[in-house]
Scaffold this active site. Structure first.
Site, PDB file in Angstrom:
ATOM      1  N   GLU A 255       0.846  -1.200   0.000  1.00  0.00           N
ATOM      2  CA  GLU A 255       0.000   0.000   0.000  1.00  0.00           C
ATOM      3  C   GLU A 255       0.885   1.255   0.000  1.00  0.00           C
ATOM      4  O   GLU A 255       0.609   2.235  -0.693  1.00  0.00           O
ATOM      5  CB  GLU A 255      -0.904  -0.015   1.232  1.00  0.00           C
ATOM      6  CG  GLU A 255      -1.770   1.220   1.340  1.00  0.00           C
ATOM      7  CD  GLU A 255      -2.837   1.116   2.439  1.00  0.00           C
ATOM      8  OE1 GLU A 255      -2.985   0.031   3.022  1.00  0.00           O
ATOM      9  OE2 GLU A 255      -3.503   2.130   2.691  1.00  0.00           O
ATOM     10  N   HIS A 351       3.078  29.093 -10.978  1.00  0.00           N
ATOM     11  CA  HIS A 351       1.910  29.336 -11.839  1.00  0.00           C
ATOM     12  C   HIS A 351       1.169  30.623 -11.452  1.00  0.00           C
ATOM     13  O   HIS A 351       0.199  30.990 -12.127  1.00  0.00           O
ATOM     14  CB  HIS A 351       0.920  28.174 -11.750  1.00  0.00           C
ATOM     15  CG  HIS A 351       1.253  26.994 -12.636  1.00  0.00           C
ATOM     16  ND1 HIS A 351       2.236  26.092 -12.334  1.00  0.00           N
ATOM     17  CD2 HIS A 351       0.721  26.581 -13.811  1.00  0.00           C
ATOM     18  CE1 HIS A 351       2.288  25.160 -13.274  1.00  0.00           C
ATOM     19  NE2 HIS A 351       1.389  25.440 -14.187  1.00  0.00           N
ATOM     20  N   GLY A 376      -2.678   5.901   4.479  1.00  0.00           N
ATOM     21  CA  GLY A 376      -1.692   4.826   4.310  1.00  0.00           C
ATOM     22  C   GLY A 376      -0.665   4.838   5.441  1.00  0.00           C
ATOM     23  O   GLY A 376       0.432   4.285   5.306  1.00  0.00           O
ATOM     24  N   GLU A 380       4.117  10.958  10.236  1.00  0.00           N
ATOM     25  CA  GLU A 380       4.645  10.786  11.608  1.00  0.00           C
ATOM     26  C   GLU A 380       4.750   9.288  11.933  1.00  0.00           C
ATOM     27  O   GLU A 380       5.725   8.852  12.559  1.00  0.00           O
ATOM     28  CB  GLU A 380       3.734  11.500  12.620  1.00  0.00           C
ATOM     29  CG  GLU A 380       3.756  13.022  12.522  1.00  0.00           C
ATOM     30  CD  GLU A 380       3.068  13.565  11.258  1.00  0.00           C
ATOM     31  OE1 GLU A 380       2.086  12.965  10.805  1.00  0.00           O
ATOM     32  OE2 GLU A 380       3.535  14.591  10.724  1.00  0.00           O
TER      33      GLU A 380
END
Ligand SMILES: Cc1cc2nc3c(=O)[nH]c(=O)nc-3n(C[C@H](O)[C@H](O)[C@H](O)COP(=O)(O)OP(=O)(O)OC[C@H]3O[C@@H](n4cnc5c(N)ncnc54)[C@H](O)[C@@H]3O)c2cc1C
Length: 390
Positions: A255, A351, A376, A380
């Site tokens: 993951e 931009h 995920g 920290e």
């Protein structure tokens, strides 16, 4: 720029060796699919807050779902490189709505590895076809990082589990037909009392809350889920009772690699778009790239994105050999998400006001990238994982 990351097999760091020609042929197929079925519709899906089911069915028919699943269950029996290519094309087009990686690379592997043979046959072919959309529900309103504090329970009664509790921030939550619910089967045992149990949508007592309004990832559905005396057969348990935490730990590196792979491609693509913009945009009679400050920002960005590309491909190669450690996956996720956020903020600044407009890709990419430091496992928590190895 001298390197065009849009070209197959190329990157800021030169030719990529992590993929073979079959992978790159697959990339062509994925690219065509995105150009036809996703890119033209994505802005509308952002307004809708969700992607239509039809795109899941189209992706399934085109072989874009569950590439790693064995052919026996409707997959392609391929390696993670094929998944990585799909993730890269999501990043390259900045079409973050379809939750294909979550489904194919996070949810399906739990079922393929841990479900009973009967359940694999019940669910996996439909998941490969895009008829059954998967989600995984760990986070609760009162806890995210600290899984052992979860309050959702699954009490065994005869040959059923009775599930009570609520989850939040669940990706694919509105569309999900099958949710892997993390619940305490032994509430007194902390992390050693967690189990993973599959709950199909439509099971009495299982309800979906609203589609949560987010600051980015606007085309991705994210939901609260509620469980009130939800009864499912014990056969819906994944693996063994009370071993859920160890299964999560085992699968989390993949993951985290998904997030790192996406970050690496996102940085390369957005750098290129920003360079193009800075060459075109004039201020004080010159292109804004001619201001040394902007050029140096972009030079730093290029150097850092190049360095991260090398590291991300190294981690990908390790994972393809089954050697990616928890620590390295956490390192890749931490560095990728943090760097991507820093660079996207600089790109947006270059931009000017257009960067803040939703019609420009950088603004949307900037908002989408922010969650990379949170989900995920937050940055920290990644530092905690790395810190434990010191
Ligand atoms: C768009 C989106 C999609 C998501 N999709 C899913 C999904 O599909 N399934 C799912 O289960 N969850 C999902 N999540 C939830 C996500 O994984 C959690 O938000 C994340 O794990 C953080 O948990 P929390 O929000 O409860 O924060 P908390 O755990 O409350 O943390 C708050 C802050 O404290 C910090 N912190 C916590 N513990 C420590 C520590 N030990 N040391 C130092 N700092 C610490 C955190 O890093 C954070 O900065 C999603 C979230 C978002 C925003």
């Amino acid at each position: 720029m001298d390197t065009n990351p849009a070209l197959p097999g190329r990157s800021l760091a030169g030719p990529r060796t992590v993929y073979n020609t079959d992978h790159e042929m697959f990339r062509d197929q994925v690219r065509r699919f995105f150009e036809r079925h996703i890119v033209p519709h994505h802005r509308q899906w952002e307004r809708d807050g969700i992607v239509p089911r039809s795109v899941w069915l189209e992706a399934g028919a085109a072989g874009l779902l569950c590439p790693m699943l064995s052919e026996e269950y409707g997959g392609a029996g391929a390696d993670f490189g094929y998944s990585a290519i799909i993730i890269e094309e999501i990043a390259r087009t900045n079409c973050t709505g379809p939750g294909f990686p979550l489904h194919s690379d996070i949810v399906v592997p739990y079922i393929a590895d841990l479900a009973t043979e009967q359940r694999k046959r019940d669910w996996l072919p439909g998941m490969a076809r895009g008829e059954i959309i998967g989600a995984i529900a760990m986070t609760e309103p009162g806890m995210g990082s600290d899984l052992k504090a979860m309050r959702t329970t699954a009490r065994r009664e005869g040959d059923e589990y009775v599930i009570n509790g609520s989850k939040t921030f669940i990706s694919n939550g509105q569309l999900a037909d099958l949710v892997i619910v993390c619940a305490k089967t032994d509430p007194s045992a902390g992390r050693k009392g967690i189990s993973l149990i599959c709950v199909p949508a439509g099971t009495p007592g299982f309800t979906k809350g609203r589609n949560l309004e987010k600051i980015g990832l606007h085309a991705q559905d994210t939901s609260e889920l509620f469980f009130e005396d939800v009864r499912v057969p014990v056969g819906n348990l994944l693996g063994e009772e009370n071993r859920g935490f160890s299964y999560l730990i085992r699968n989390l590196p993949q993951e985290r690699l998904v997030i790192a792979v996406r970050a690496a491609m996102g940085m390369e693509v957005m750098l290129e778009k920003t360079v193009d913009y800075a060459k075109e945009r004039q201020a004080f009679g010159q292109p804004v790239i001619d201001f040394q400050h902007n050029r140096f920002k972009l030079a730093d960005a290029k150097a850092q994105a190049t360095m991260f590309r090398v590291f991300a491909d190294h981690c990908l190669a390790l994972h393809l050999r089954g050697e990616l450690t928890v620590e390295l996956a956490a390192t890749a996720k931490l560095l990728g998400a943090e760097l991507q956020n820093r660079l996207f903020d600089d790109f947006l600044q270059i931009h000017g006001g257009y960067g803040y407009m939703a019609e420009y890709e950088i603004g949307r990419a900037w908002a989408d990238a922010r969650v990379g430091r949170i989900y995920g496992g937050s940055s920290e928590i990644m530092r905690e994982i790395i810190g434990r190895t010191l």
